[in-house]
Design a protein around this motif. Structure first.
Motif, PDB file in Angstrom:
ATOM      1  N   SER A 101      -5.917  -6.506  -6.300  1.00 14.25           N
ATOM      2  CA  SER A 101      -5.278  -7.074  -5.125  1.00 14.25           C
ATOM      3  C   SER A 101      -4.722  -6.000  -4.197  1.00 14.25           C
ATOM      4  N   GLU A 102      -4.338  -4.855  -4.736  1.00 14.97           N
ATOM      5  CA  GLU A 102      -3.838  -3.794  -3.865  1.00 14.97           C
ATOM      6  C   GLU A 102      -4.963  -3.279  -2.971  1.00 14.97           C
ATOM      7  N   VAL A 103      -6.153  -3.205  -3.562  1.00 20.05           N
ATOM      8  CA  VAL A 103      -7.300  -2.758  -2.787  1.00 20.05           C
ATOM      9  C   VAL A 103      -7.595  -3.773  -1.692  1.00 20.05           C
ATOM     10  N   GLN A 104      -7.537  -5.039  -2.055  1.00 19.98           N
ATOM     11  CA  GLN A 104      -7.783  -6.089  -1.065  1.00 19.98           C
ATOM     12  C   GLN A 104      -6.846  -5.960   0.120  1.00 19.98           C
ATOM     13  N   TYR A 105      -5.614  -5.705  -0.200  1.00 22.51           N
ATOM     14  CA  TYR A 105      -4.599  -5.602   0.847  1.00 22.51           C
ATOM     15  C   TYR A 105      -4.997  -4.555   1.872  1.00 22.51           C
ATOM     16  N   VAL A 106      -5.355  -3.387   1.371  1.00 21.83           N
ATOM     17  CA  VAL A 106      -5.709  -2.297   2.279  1.00 21.83           C
ATOM     18  C   VAL A 106      -6.993  -2.618   3.028  1.00 21.83           C
ATOM     19  N   VAL A 107      -7.967  -3.145   2.321  1.00 21.39           N
ATOM     20  CA  VAL A 107      -9.247  -3.413   2.964  1.00 21.39           C
ATOM     21  C   VAL A 107      -9.091  -4.463   4.055  1.00 21.39           C
TER      22      VAL A 107
ATOM     23  N   GLY B   9      -8.352   3.491   7.519  1.00 19.54           N
ATOM     24  CA  GLY B   9      -8.275   3.882   6.123  1.00 19.54           C
ATOM     25  C   GLY B   9      -7.155   4.850   5.828  1.00 19.54           C
TER      26      GLY B   9
ATOM     27  N   LEU C 125      -3.180   6.218   5.791  1.00 23.80           N
ATOM     28  CA  LEU C 125      -1.861   5.642   5.536  1.00 23.80           C
ATOM     29  C   LEU C 125      -1.179   5.288   6.849  1.00 23.80           C
TER      30      LEU C 125
ATOM     31  N   LEU D 259      -2.286   2.005   8.209  1.00 22.63           N
ATOM     32  CA  LEU D 259      -1.778   0.873   7.453  1.00 22.63           C
ATOM     33  C   LEU D 259      -0.339   0.572   7.821  1.00 22.63           C
TER      34      LEU D 259
END
Lengths: 979, 463
Positions: free
Chosen positions: A289-295, A573, A575, A578
């Motif tokens: 889910s952390e990856v999803q958040y960033v993507v 991508g 920081l 984001l």
């Protein structure tokens, strides 16, 4: 146990110690005992000792040195792995004394036979750099050498070192570019990420924009068309190489690699090819889910910035995205999803079938309980309504229906959006305004209340009967309202007073009186301002004529923008992207160059250094960064000019004037934009009059306070051309009212043209002029100024001119010189020596408080006081001048008074005062230092050193002292006045 | 890059800290605790937090937070992937990645972390290489160690790091050489009330267990590689061979690993192995509802459906269920309002049925949305997409390995929507969906509000 002869006991002891470290307990007492075992034969004990050493060496530097020889021996070991681990530990010990040893070790390891040792050397480079940045030049040499390395093992690590030490030296990459591209696929995953990100930046400086012919922006199109005619775009083969070699990496199992390639394609690839990343991105949504958040955040930016990008893939991509999201992502991402789908829906709105059901699914979202989601949804409805004219009425109706919703949050958010929508066509919707007026009884959310009040005030002519009644109700509850609501009540009162003074005169006065005694200074200020403006008095007769125009000016309708819109200037991508804020060490993605730099630099033949340099300098529009650097350089140069000004001719003084103006002007241009990092200086001219009460006021904030409506805009949208113009006009008027001086951009520009012919004496003359005029115009009696001038002349002889920074004279106008030449020289001294002027001389308030920095007793006879001279600090406009009075009441002389070891909060800067070589016993002297407090009231701590002692002192600014005076000539002042 | 790592348990205790650069005080975690407090649920803590001087990036795995402290710009996914790698590695080492296990092996974990990062940049992240340097604890070895004073730290230095194939250690020896491949496919589908497919896709993964001596070079080819739409590989797979010949050519890591994951293009029709006839209705007045569910086989390619499990998240107003099942048994959890019907093996001759009445809280309004069904099942020896491994060849070594391929199909997110409310809404409220990798519920059921509803017509419009 550590002293035992048995390895097993030692091991047990070390294990306990390391476990302590891991738990975060302090084990530093054991340092001597542990260090002894550094040469232990048992490999496991040795490893644990290394772990311990790396952790505590920083705290126990002297003892840590005992172990160094072991590592030095290790560096010569025939086994490459021992060499590598010795270097690794050696470079991890953060002890400054061993920097030369480390440097030597790194240099040797960089030419080691084994690639593994070279890799370790690459790792050691950033470590050494963070320990001692002065080694940068030598380290760059090593990096250059390692970049030429042909093994995949080294590539990732050395690019990492490159990014940390010298990301600006893009010229180092040229020769290695093709090699890196080819190696990329075999480099380990983490290295791939770093290399791809670096190559993205590189490609942006070296290749032409592949989308230049299909650019969506109209202006660019015309430009591009012209360009294209001349030279059809052909992609550089190296550019193609990069795209080709990174593509397979989309298949990586590592999400970071996939994202890195995706951003590379997004930033570099021709539009037609960008679609390939879509699939891979959808795949990432099945990950953690952390990856999803960033993507998701990144995909949102992609779809908003380049709507067309996914168009061919829309059908599959959008549905897949949606379902993948539905299945795999947690609900906390739903607001992002919503934002994500907005652009897709915009696309589909052209499809007639879609239009019908367009806004109805929206309303169903609102059942959701997620508050952020509700807000985001309603805002999105607003955005759709603004952007797509046909659905505006539907949306508006839907929103009005929402007003009767039970949930207050929904209502509040709807009101805010409706407000924005109504601004576009107020005349049609007076019934909605009436409806909203009724709501004021129920809605408690301050932002919504404020919005309603603003709407009623703005369109009071549409609702002539209700408006005064609303004001009456509000007056009743005034004291209990939130600040934001109070401000809007004041606005409403002022507007009603202007349009309908018969009914509301008393009410308005009542509200103004209430506001006068409010606790919030903003509200008190506003009340005072409005009273002066709308209630005709003999003083401000001229101004109240314009009051109506001021308050009831036509406001341009807002542009509602997606919150993801402003993110696109960050590299995807990253920081920074984001967080939507620049993170430390972020390298900006440069714009495409207009003309391609010479591609031959990437040819692998050996080039002479000279040749490389010339190609580099010929690159047009190098990067944004570099232009900023240039500006910095200029700033650095300033003191140089200032120093020599004492005896130099007119040219140099003119130069210095120019330099000084650069930051000033850019500050004005900043306008309502978000006050970026560098531009923090407050607007001080206004503060001078307002007294010490007012504190750090940023420029745009100041504007906004003055004009409430525009403040509302600033909250929601960027102010349009029109409003910013009226801004400036009002500011001028305001300044007149307050009898304070301000400078305007246009004046500055004119002046810069003419000033080169000016002589230095003119500068000072005009300044005196201003001072005199100011004295006459201000309510304060002019006497003190004249007195001080005289006093100044007396002091002149005492002063060592070279030591003082000249006063900046941002406004230079030729004034007929009526003073004798001798006086001119004196006055020249005056302008030069503003730093030693008793601040009371110029300060309009006439009172200047001295603060104690060092007491006579604690300073062993040396006492230091400081005060804020409220003078511009010459070398740097951002700094506040702090005047220090040194008095030596001791029996002995104090020598070499200087400051050391300045400790500051981030962002703050200090210019030291010049060292005072000798302060004889019983004498006093003064010096000036500059501190940029960064608009904060954080203290600046430093050590005040004499030849024998050091004293810890700190300077903390009282809030009123963060200001900068600005001088103005009579002509300018009149010009401002006349507007 | 990565500055420090803190391991934090569910209750907020920091039980391990590791710094790769200078030490950062653990008080930096206070910002994280604040956010954790605010988020209520541990899954809802924002993965990336900004503090005045640092950035905190955290992941939540196995009831533990892995919190990395960052000071400068770094791709966030880089850090997140690394943290997951740490968790994976610990799992590899100790078979479990929980607080107790980590506390028991604190020193080993610390050593592993030391090897994984150097100055914040990943150094050795391949579990093969790490295991060579720091041997995983086994009972036998710990007994031997205590007797002989031997060590857990490998005394031979890792050679894998030196080569271009860092994932494989050198000098592997087995007496039985074997290579097994499991092709596992998951069906994600949404069925509407009439049983027709709203959405379906297949996601597959090939898990490998390779125990081969030496440096084998394997080639795996498929009968029908065109099925594969989107693939991602273990780094050992040679991209170029795949691009040109559609074969997987690789030197495998030693032991268990995920060779590839794939997605079967949605253009292909997805065979749905079961159908569901269902009817759940609530009376407009009164306090009862009816439920009737029948499940039958659809396209099973002649294989039996096993492990059939139906989960229904009931509206909050439902108090109890009085049902009869013709096969298997059901439970209704009053606290979570979850009805679970464990059917077991699906018998095509006698279709399992569950029917009965639901009692609803009196006075409560009729539930607005009807619940949806989540179906879980397994089909052995079948890859539902039809993907077949053609052959496995080995080069580079002389012995003859034992090869095996196993297929398995299971339901991923398989849902039946019971009823549409008017207009475009499907009440697609998933509950208890499991995370694909963790087996932990990552989506919580919240039937009451209906957290999100999808406009179906809108979706069809996109098709």
């Amino acid at each position: 146990m550590l002293d035992s002869n048995k390895d097993s006991l030692k091991l047990e002891a070390m294990k306990r110690i390391v476990a302590m470290i891991a738990r975060g307990k302090n084990a530093s007492d054991l340092f001597p005992a542990v260090v002894k075992n550094v040469a232990c034969k048992n490999i496991e004990v040795k490893k644990l000792v290394y772990v311990y050493l790396v952790r505590y060496a920083e705290e126990q530097q002297d003892l840590a040195l005992l172990s160094i020889s072991t590592f030095q021996r290790g560096l010569k070991d025939p086994n490459q792995l021992i060499r590598a681990s010795a270097l690794r530990v050696l470079s991890s010990i953060r002890v400054t004394i061993i920097v030369p040893i480390m440097m030597l070790a790194i240099k040797e390891a960089a030419s080691d036979m084994s690639p593994y040792v070279r890799k370790t050397a690459a790792h050691a480079i950033p470590k050494l750099y963070s320990l001692d940045p002065d080694q940068k030049d030598q380290l760059i040499e090593v990096i250059e050498k390692l970049l030429a390395d042909k093994t995949t093992l080294v590539a990732g690590s050395v690019v990492m070192a490159f990014e940390e030490v010298c990301p600006e030296r893009i010229d180092l990459i040229h020769k290695n570019y093709r090699k890196l591209c080819n190696l990329l696929i075999d480099v380990e995953e983490w290295g791939q990420v770093v290399i791809i990100n670096m190559l993205t930046r590189y490609a942006r400086t070296q290749f032409l924009n592949p989308n230049i012919n299909v650019s969506s922006d109209k202006e660019k199109k015309a430009e591009a068309a012209a360009l294209a005619k001349r030279k059809p775009y052909v992609m550089d083969p190296d550019h193609r190489l990069l795209l080709r070699n990174t593509k397979p990496l989309l298949q990586s199992r590592n999400a970071a690699v996939v994202m890195a390639v995706a951003q590379l394609y997004f930033h570099l690839a021709p539009k037609a090819e960008v679609g390939v990343i879509a699939k891979a991105l959808v795949r990432l949504l099945r990950s953690h889910s952390e990856v999803q958040y960033v993507v998701l955040q990144n995909v949102a930016t992609m779809t908003i910035k380049r709507r067309g990008m996914f168009e061919p893939y829309l059908k599959t991509f959008a549905t897949q995205l949606l379902y993948s999201f539905y299945f795999f992502c947690s609900w906390r991402f739903s607001p992002i999803l919503y934002k994500l789908f907005n652009p897709f829906e915009k696309l589909n709105i052209n499809n007639k079938k879609m239009r019908g059901c367009f806004s109805c699914p929206r309303q169903t979202y609102i059942k959701s309980v997620d508050k952020d989601f509700v807000a985001a949804t309603i805002q999105a409805i607003g955005r759709c309504a603004t952007n797509i004219g046909e659905v505006r009425d539907t949306c508006l109706n839907g929103l009005v229906q929402l007003l009767s919703n039970r949930d207050e949050l929904v209502v509040a958010e709807s009101v805010v959006v409706i407000k924005k929508l109504l601004q576009m066509q107020p005349e049609k919707h007076s019934d909605i305004i009436k409806h909203m007026a009724k709501l004021t009884d129920n809605i408690q959310v301050p932002m919504a209340r404020a919005s309603i009040l603003w709407l009623i005030g703005e369109y009071c002519e549409h609702v002539p009967k209700i408006a005064p009644d609303v004001l009456r109700k509000m007056a009743k509850s005034f004291t209990n309202e939130e600040d934001i609501v109070k401000l809007q009540i004041l606005n409403l009162a002022a507007k009603l007073y202007l349009t309908n003074s018969k009914q509301t005169k008393l009410l308005t006065q009542y509200v103004l009186n209430l506001a006068k005694y409010d606790q919030n200074y903003d509200i008190r200020d506003r009340a005072r301002f409005i009273r002066q403006l709308i209630v005709p008095t003999e003083k401000s007769g001229a101004l109240s004529k314009y009051a109506k125009k001021l308050f009831l000016a036509l406001k341009p309708a807002p542009v509602l923008e997606s919150p993801f819109k402003d993110r696109d200037h960050f590299q995807l991508g990253s920081l920074s992207h984001l967080l939507n804020a620049k993170a430390g060490g972020y390298q900006e993605l440069p714009d495409w160059p207009e003309a391609a730099p010479d591609p031959s630099v990437r040819n692998v033949e050996v080039f002479s250094l000279l040749e490389r340099v010339t190609t580099l300098t010929s690159v047009p529009e190098w990067t944004k960064c570099s232009s900023r650097e240039k500006r910095k350089e200029k700033k650095v140069e300033k003191p140089f000019y200032s120093d020599s000004e004492g005896e130099s001719g007119p040219t140099e003084s003119a130069d210095s004037g120019k330099f000084r103006r650069t930051p000033t002007r850019s500050r004005f241009r900043l306008g309502g934009g978000g006050g970026g990092g560098g531009q923090k200086e407050g607007v001080e001219e206004r503060i001078q009059e307002a007294g010490a009460r007012k504190r750090k006021v940023r420029l745009h904030f100041c504007f906004c306070v003055l004009i409430p409506e525009i403040r509302c805009y600033a909250l929601n949208i960027c102010p349009s051309e029109q409003s910013s113009e009226s801004d400036e006009r009002k500011r001028a008027r305001k300044s007149k009212q307050q009898k304070s001086e301000s400078e305007s951009e246009t004046d500055g520009d004119e002046e810069s043209d003419s000033e080169s012919s000016q002589s230095e004496s003119d500068d000072s003359e005009s300044e005196v002029d201003v001072k005199n005029k100011k004295a006459v115009q201000s309510k304060a009696p002019s006497k003190p100024v004249i007195k001080e001038t005289k006093k100044e002349k007396k002091e002149m002889s005492l002063l060592d001119l070279d030591d003082f920074e000249p006063a900046p004279s941002p406004q230079v106008t030729p004034v007929n010189s009526f003073l004798s030449s001798s006086l001119v020289t004196d006055l020249e001294g005056l302008s030069l020596s503003d730093s030693v002027l008793s601040p009371a001389a110029i300060s309009p308030s006439g009172t200047q408080k001295c603060y104690e920095l060092l007491h006579r007793i604690s300073g062993e006879g040396l006492s230091v006081e400081y005060c804020f001279s409220r003078q511009p600090f010459g070398p740097d406009a951002n700094m506040v001048a702090v005047q220090m009075h040194f008095a030596n009441s001791a029996a002995t002389d104090a020598k070499n008074l200087h400051m050391e070891d300045v400790k500051l909060q981030s962002g703050m800067r200090v210019t030291d005062f010049p060292e005072i070589e000798l302060l004889p016993a019983g004498e006093t002297t003064t010096a000036v230092m500059g501190i940029d407090f960064c608009d904060s009231t954080q203290a600046a701590n430093f050590q005040l050193c004499t030849h024998s002692r050091k004293f810890f002192v700190s300077i903390q600014p009282p809030v009123g002292e963060l200001m900068k005076p600005v001088f103005m000539t009579e002509n300018e002042f009149k010009k401002e006045q006349g507007e | 890059m990565i500055h420090s790592l803190f391991l934090i348990n569910y209750t907020g205790d920091i039980f391990l800290e590791k710094h790769w650069k200078s030490v950062i005080n653990r008080s930096v975690c206070d910002y994280f605790f604040e956010a954790k407090e605010k988020a209520l649920e541990p899954e809802n803590v924002p993965p990336i937090l900004q503090t005045p001087h640092h950035y905190l990036i955290n992941i939540y795995r196995g009831k533990l937070f892995f919190l990395a402290v960052i000071q400068t710009e770094v791709p966030p996914l880089f850090v997140i992937e690394f943290l997951h790698k740490v968790a994976d590695t610990l799992q590899d080492y100790f078979g479990d990645c929980s607080e107790g296990v980590i506390k028991d092996n604190l020193v080993t974990v610390y050593e592993i972390l030391e090897e994984m990062l150097d100055n914040g940049f990943p150094l050795a992240t391949e579990s093969n290489v790490l295991q060579e340097m720091i041997r995983p604890p086994t009972i036998l070895r710990s007994v031997v160690n205590t007797l002989t004073g031997g060590s857990n730290v490998g005394d031979t230095l890792p050679t894998g790091q030196l080569s271009n194939i860092p994932w494989r250690r050198a000098g592997v020896k087995y007496t039985n050489n074997e290579a097994y491949f499991d092709v596992i496919e998951e069906i994600d589908a949404i069925l509407d009330k009439s049983g027709s497919t709203v959405f379906a896709e297949i996601q597959g993964v090939i898990e490998a267990c390779v125990r081969l001596t030496g440096m084998p070079d394997l080639t795996l080819s498929f009968m029908n590689p065109r099925l594969l739409d989107d693939v991602s590989f273990h780094p050992c797979v040679r991209f170029k061979r795949w691009e040109s010949e559609r074969v997987l050519s690789f030197i495998p890591p030693d032991g268990n690993f995920t060779l590839m994951t794939y997605h079967v293009s949605s253009q292909n029709l997805v065979a749905i192995p079961v159908y569901v006839k269902q009817n759940i209705s609530f009376m407009e007045t009164g306090s009862c509802g009816r439920l009737d569910i029948t499940i039958g086989p659809k396209q099973t390619m002649g294989k039996t459906v096993e492990g059939l499990l139906v989960t229904i998240h009931m509206p909050k107003a439902v108090l109890s269920a009085n049902l009869t099942a013709t096969q298997g048994n059901y439970t209704y959890d009053l606290a979570t309002k979850v009805l679970v019907w464990d059917v077991g093996k699906l018998n095509p001759q006698k279709l399992p049925n569950l029917r009965g009445s639901l009692s609803v809280q009196s006075g409560a309004p009729k539930p607005e949305e009807n619940p949806s069904l989540n179906i879980d099942m397994k089909i052995q020896q079948l890859a539902i997409s039809g993907l077949k491994v053609n052959r496995l060849d080995m080069y580079g070594e002389k012995y003859k390995p034992f090869k095996g391929v196993k297929y398995l199909t299971r339901a991923g997110k398989f849902q039946c929507v019971l009823m549409f409310t008017k207009s475009v809404l499907g009440s697609l409220v998933p509950g208890g969906l499991t995370h694909p990798t963790e087996g932990e519920p990552c989506i919580r059921a919240d039937l009451d509000g209906g957290r999100l509803s999808f406009p179906h017509r809108l979706l069809h419009g996109l098709h």
